[in-house]
Write an enzyme that holds these catalytic residues in place. Structure first.
Site, PDB file in Angstrom:
ATOM      1  N   HIS A  86      40.747  46.660  47.635  1.00 54.04           N
ATOM      2  CA  HIS A  86      41.171  45.452  46.907  1.00 54.04           C
ATOM      3  C   HIS A  86      42.574  45.683  46.341  1.00 54.04           C
ATOM      4  CE1 HIS A  86      41.482  42.288  43.965  1.00 54.04           C
ATOM      5  NE2 HIS A  86      40.507  41.664  44.608  1.00 54.04           N
ATOM      6  N   GLU A 151      42.985  38.885  51.929  1.00 49.21           N
ATOM      7  CA  GLU A 151      43.276  38.371  50.593  1.00 49.21           C
ATOM      8  C   GLU A 151      44.766  38.508  50.288  1.00 49.21           C
ATOM      9  OE1 GLU A 151      39.644  38.390  47.828  1.00 49.21           O
ATOM     10  OE2 GLU A 151      40.549  40.360  47.720  1.00 49.21           O
TER      11      GLU A 151
HETATM   12  P1  PGA Z   1      40.293  34.960  42.848  1.00 46.91           P
HETATM   13  O1  PGA Z   1      40.037  36.500  43.188  1.00 46.91           O
HETATM   14  O2  PGA Z   1      39.212  34.164  43.523  1.00 46.91           O
HETATM   15  O3  PGA Z   1      40.229  34.880  41.353  1.00 46.91           O
HETATM   16  O4  PGA Z   1      41.638  34.615  43.379  1.00 46.91           O
HETATM   17  C1  PGA Z   1      39.673  36.892  44.480  1.00 46.91           C
HETATM   18  C2  PGA Z   1      39.615  38.390  44.583  1.00 46.91           C
HETATM   19  O5  PGA Z   1      40.385  39.072  43.878  1.00 46.91           O
HETATM   20  O6  PGA Z   1      38.813  38.931  45.351  1.00 46.91           O
END
Ligand code: PGA
Length: 223
Positions: A86, A151
């Site tokens: 992440h 992401e």
């Molecule tokens: P968010 O976070 O939905 O608040 O943008 C997603 C994540 O960090 O996995």
């Protein structure tokens, strides 16, 4: 579809118990795969209608690693699913550690959600795909228990998700490298989730802010 909730550094042991109770009831009949990553202090021993995952761990069974959580501790809660890479953790460590975590989790058969994503600078230089390919180079893309989450950093916690076109382009690219199910994460909410789930090669979503309240997470799952 896969719906994963990353609760990050939110919820306590007692508030997550309530969260899990409500979610368990709502999931009595569902065909979707639901994964929740609570803070490790809040792991539940009870059987749940969702998969509990670990936001982080150290690549060891146990040992002299102050402040870390090893496999032995995950085993106690029957946790067989981990989040690796992440961006909020990448910011704290190096890529060798990410690789060591992946290799350890693979060796022990964990389901791995491996996160990748570029920042705005790389996107604006049109270097997204080569950057993501580099992030994927260090892992076994054929691992059978792998899920890849795209992401983009500029969309995490900002309220502005990546565009449908950008997600589509990236998922298309990743699917040419791996057969793993692909998730999108970054400001997924009730206004954009339908459109995101309809994107080609999208097998689900990884949700942060919009999953902090269990009622909201359930709404997103039930569409
Ligand atoms: P968010 O976070 O939905 O608040 O943008 C997603 C994540 O960090 O996995």
């Amino acid at each position: 579809m896969i719906f994963a909730a990353n609760l990050k550094c939110n919820h306590t042991r007692s508030s997550f118990k309530l969260y899990a109770n409500t979610l368990n009831k709502a999931l009595e009949s569902t065909n979707d795969e639901i994964i929740v990553f609570p803070p490790s202090i809040a792991f539940l021993e009870d059987k749940c209608n969702f998969i509990q995952g670990a936001q982080n761990f150290y690549p060891c069974v146990n040992g002299a690693f102050t402040g870390e959580i090893g496999k032995m501790h995950l085993d106690e809660f029957s946790i067989k699913c981990v989040l690796i890479g992440h961006s909020e953790r990448r910011a704290l460590g190096d890529e060798n550690l990410i690789k060591a975590k992946f290799d350890f989790a693979k060796e022990h058969g964990f389901k791995i959600i491996f996160c990748i994503g570029e920042d705005l600078e790389i996107k604006n230089q049109n270097k997204t795909l080569e950057f993501l390919e580099k992030q994927l180079k260090i892992i076994d893309l054929n691992y059978e228990n792998l899920i890849i989450a795209y992401e983009p950093i500029y969309s995490i916690g900002t309220g502005v998700s990546a565009t449908k076109e950008d997600i589509n382009k990236v998922l298309e690219f990743i699917s040419s490298l791996s057969k793993a199910p692909l998730l999108y994460g970054g400001s997924v909410n009730e206004n954009n989730i339908k459109e995101i789930l309809a994107i080609n090669h999208c097998s689900g979503v990884l949700i942060g802010s919009a999953a902090l309240k269990v009622e909201n997470f359930i709404k997103l799952i039930k569409g």
